[in-house]
Design a protein around this motif. Sequence first.
Motif: not given
Length: 168
Positions: A29, A32, A36, A38-39, A43
């Motif tokens: 994740s 990204a 990153q 936030t991703f 996740a």
Amino acid sequence: MTDRRKLTPRQRRRLLASPAGWIACGLGSGLAPLAQGTFGSLAAILPWLALRHLGVPLYVLVLALAFALGTWACGVAGRALGVDDHRSLVWDEFVGQWLALLPLLVLPAPWWMVVVGFALFRLFDVWKPWPIGWLDGHLKGGLGVMVDDVVAGVYAAVVLAGIAALLH
């Protein structure tokens, strides 16, 4: 030092060449192209859906083990990348997000409180009120990667618990 640059192809290969790199980048994740953190936080909600059924004592044990694992993995990955805290290292977001959502294990709350917990954790992680910003700037290695997000998770958990208590 937090590195804001994109991973070079060589850094990406080095990161993904070891289990520590896979863990540190949040099982992919953190790779990204942008946002990153936030991703990584998003996740983290998927495994949380299973972890929330463990009960509080076992959940806290998993948090402690995940923190220790992240300290090791982010230290190894940071050394492989040649930086203290690259933005692709997001296991700290996993642990911080799980900590932020801890109140939802014990307080009755509607499903949308998960979204509130996510938003609160991201707010504290980005805003970095004291001592989060200080910790982020002064601790190095895997521990430095992990600790500031743990404190952000605690702040988010306290606010989330307050909101959940008000709703009940």
